[in-house]
Design a protein around this motif. Structure first.
Motif, PDB file in Angstrom:
ATOM      1  N   PRO A   6       0.732  -1.181  -0.053  1.00 19.80           N
ATOM      2  CA  PRO A   6       0.023  -0.023   0.122  1.00 19.80           C
ATOM      3  C   PRO A   6       0.867   1.145  -0.076  1.00 19.80           C
ATOM      4  CG  PRO A   6       0.242  -0.892   2.120  1.00 19.80           C
ATOM      5  CD  PRO A   6       0.680  -2.138   1.181  1.00 19.80           C
ATOM      6  N   GLU A   7       0.360   2.290  -0.469  1.00 19.67           N
ATOM      7  CA  GLU A   7       1.020   3.648  -0.556  1.00 19.67           C
ATOM      8  C   GLU A   7       0.450   4.375   0.715  1.00 19.67           C
ATOM      9  OE1 GLU A   7       3.287   4.842  -2.354  1.00 19.67           O
ATOM     10  OE2 GLU A   7       3.726   2.879  -3.310  1.00 19.67           O
ATOM     11  N   PRO A   8       1.409   4.907   1.578  1.00 24.47           N
ATOM     12  CA  PRO A   8       0.964   5.625   2.618  1.00 24.47           C
ATOM     13  C   PRO A   8       0.572   6.952   2.598  1.00 24.47           C
ATOM     14  CG  PRO A   8       3.374   4.788   2.808  1.00 24.47           C
ATOM     15  CD  PRO A   8       2.896   4.240   1.732  1.00 24.47           C
ATOM     16  N   GLN A   9      -0.107   7.618   3.467  1.00 24.65           N
ATOM     17  CA  GLN A   9      -0.575   8.957   3.089  1.00 24.65           C
ATOM     18  C   GLN A   9       0.828   9.987   3.203  1.00 24.65           C
ATOM     19  OE1 GLN A   9      -3.200  10.218   2.263  1.00 24.65           O
ATOM     20  NE2 GLN A   9      -4.317   8.331   2.564  1.00 24.65           N
ATOM     21  N   THR A  10       1.669   9.729   4.294  1.00 21.82           N
ATOM     22  CA  THR A  10       2.900  10.319   4.445  1.00 21.82           C
ATOM     23  C   THR A  10       4.127   9.598   4.570  1.00 21.82           C
ATOM     24  OG1 THR A  10       2.629  10.491   6.804  1.00 21.82           O
ATOM     25  CG2 THR A  10       1.942  12.345   5.510  1.00 21.82           C
ATOM     26  N   THR A  33       9.744   5.995   3.660  1.00 28.57           N
ATOM     27  CA  THR A  33      10.200   4.927   3.203  1.00 28.57           C
ATOM     28  C   THR A  33      10.093   4.710   1.419  1.00 28.57           C
ATOM     29  OG1 THR A  33       8.747   3.139   3.694  1.00 28.57           O
ATOM     30  CG2 THR A  33      10.424   3.574   5.227  1.00 28.57           C
ATOM     31  N   THR A  34       9.553   5.663   0.923  1.00 30.50           N
ATOM     32  CA  THR A  34       9.046   5.393  -0.434  1.00 30.50           C
ATOM     33  C   THR A  34      10.394   5.283  -1.266  1.00 30.50           C
ATOM     34  OG1 THR A  34       7.227   6.702  -0.202  1.00 30.50           O
ATOM     35  CG2 THR A  34       7.756   6.728  -2.306  1.00 30.50           C
ATOM     36  N   ALA A  37      14.732  -0.552  -3.968  1.00 27.87           N
ATOM     37  CA  ALA A  37      14.659  -1.784  -3.821  1.00 27.87           C
ATOM     38  C   ALA A  37      13.678  -2.574  -5.067  1.00 27.87           C
ATOM     39  CB  ALA A  37      14.032  -2.344  -2.692  1.00 27.87           C
ATOM     40  N   LEU A  38      12.744  -1.988  -5.618  1.00 25.46           N
ATOM     41  CA  LEU A  38      11.881  -2.663  -6.374  1.00 25.46           C
ATOM     42  C   LEU A  38      12.602  -2.500  -7.836  1.00 25.46           C
ATOM     43  CD1 LEU A  38       9.100  -3.734  -6.980  1.00 25.46           C
ATOM     44  CD2 LEU A  38       8.310  -1.164  -7.524  1.00 25.46           C
ATOM     45  N   GLY A  39      13.515  -1.617  -7.892  1.00 31.67           N
ATOM     46  CA  GLY A  39      14.056  -1.711  -9.053  1.00 31.67           C
ATOM     47  C   GLY A  39      15.391  -2.579  -9.093  1.00 31.67           C
ATOM     48  N   GLN A  61      19.289   4.597   1.777  1.00 26.43           N
ATOM     49  CA  GLN A  61      18.559   5.101   0.906  1.00 26.43           C
ATOM     50  C   GLN A  61      17.619   6.414   1.594  1.00 26.43           C
ATOM     51  OE1 GLN A  61      19.073   4.735  -2.482  1.00 26.43           O
ATOM     52  NE2 GLN A  61      20.424   3.338  -1.556  1.00 26.43           N
ATOM     53  N   GLU A  62      17.348   6.027   2.720  1.00 28.23           N
ATOM     54  CA  GLU A  62      16.475   7.056   3.621  1.00 28.23           C
ATOM     55  C   GLU A  62      17.494   7.612   4.519  1.00 28.23           C
ATOM     56  OE1 GLU A  62      13.454   7.841   2.628  1.00 28.23           O
ATOM     57  OE2 GLU A  62      12.941   6.112   1.395  1.00 28.23           O
ATOM     58  N   SER A  63      18.565   7.449   4.726  1.00 28.00           N
ATOM     59  CA  SER A  63      19.594   8.109   5.493  1.00 28.00           C
ATOM     60  C   SER A  63      18.903   8.126   6.971  1.00 28.00           C
ATOM     61  CB  SER A  63      19.797   9.381   5.253  1.00 28.00           C
ATOM     62  OG  SER A  63      20.289   9.729   4.097  1.00 28.00           O
TER      63      SER A  63
END
Length: 170
Positions: A57-61, A64-65, A71-73, A87-89
């Motif tokens: 699911p895509e969260p609102q805020t 970790t996007t 990772a998906l790539g 990736q998110e420091s």
């Protein structure tokens, strides 16, 4: 006996017919998508496993996007939790907590889920060998992919491919 009991057996052949017509007129991919959305198999041959897509699911805020997209790539590569956190420091601990808050599962479970989805897509849409699909989806070996798909879907990769290819026949 209720009227529902008399009505239900007539619905199943009707669903089969509708999916057959969709497959014939619009292709296997459209029929498979409709089958998933209506929670019915695209072609029934006795086993009635459910094949529902479960994307993350895509969260609102989301925080970790970027790591999830990164990772998906790279699903075909070994992915370490520390690399996703980087990736998110963020620290591994903070990243794991945020990922779980946003997605509802651990990063490892999320990776496995996405790898299963990639394998499903390749099984449906390509003629690649099981070894190549296992590699491209990040499972490494066909045996590992088999175990993960069996656990997630209750069927082997071969049975899944047969179910979702041209009306169930390969």
């Amino acid at each position: 006996m209720s009227s529902l009991t008399h009505w239900t057996p007539a619905v199943v052949p009707g669903s089969d017919l509708c999916l057959h017509l969709l497959r014939r007129d619009h292709g296997t991919a459209v029929a498979n998508d409709v089958a998933r959305r209506t929670v019915v198999p695209p072609h029934r041959d006795g086993g009635q496993a459910q094949y529902i897509q479960r994307p993350l699911p895509e969260p609102q805020t989301a925080t970790t996007t970027a790591a999830r997209a990164w990772a998906l790539g790279r699903l075909h590569e070994p992915i370490q939790l520390r690399d996703m956190a980087a990736q998110e420091s963020r620290s591994v601990r903070t990243f794991t907590r945020r990922f779980r808050e946003e997605v509802g599962i651990s990063p490892g479970q999320g990776l496995t889920r996405q790898r299963v989805e990639r394998a499903r897509h390749l099984l449906e849409s390509s003629d690649l060998s099981m070894d190549q699909i296992a590699h491209d989806a990040g499972f490494g070996t066909a045996q590992s992919m088999r175990q993960h798909l069996q656990g997630a879907l209750g069927v082997t990769p071969t049975a899944y491919r047969r179910t979702f290819r041209s009306g169930g026949a390969t």
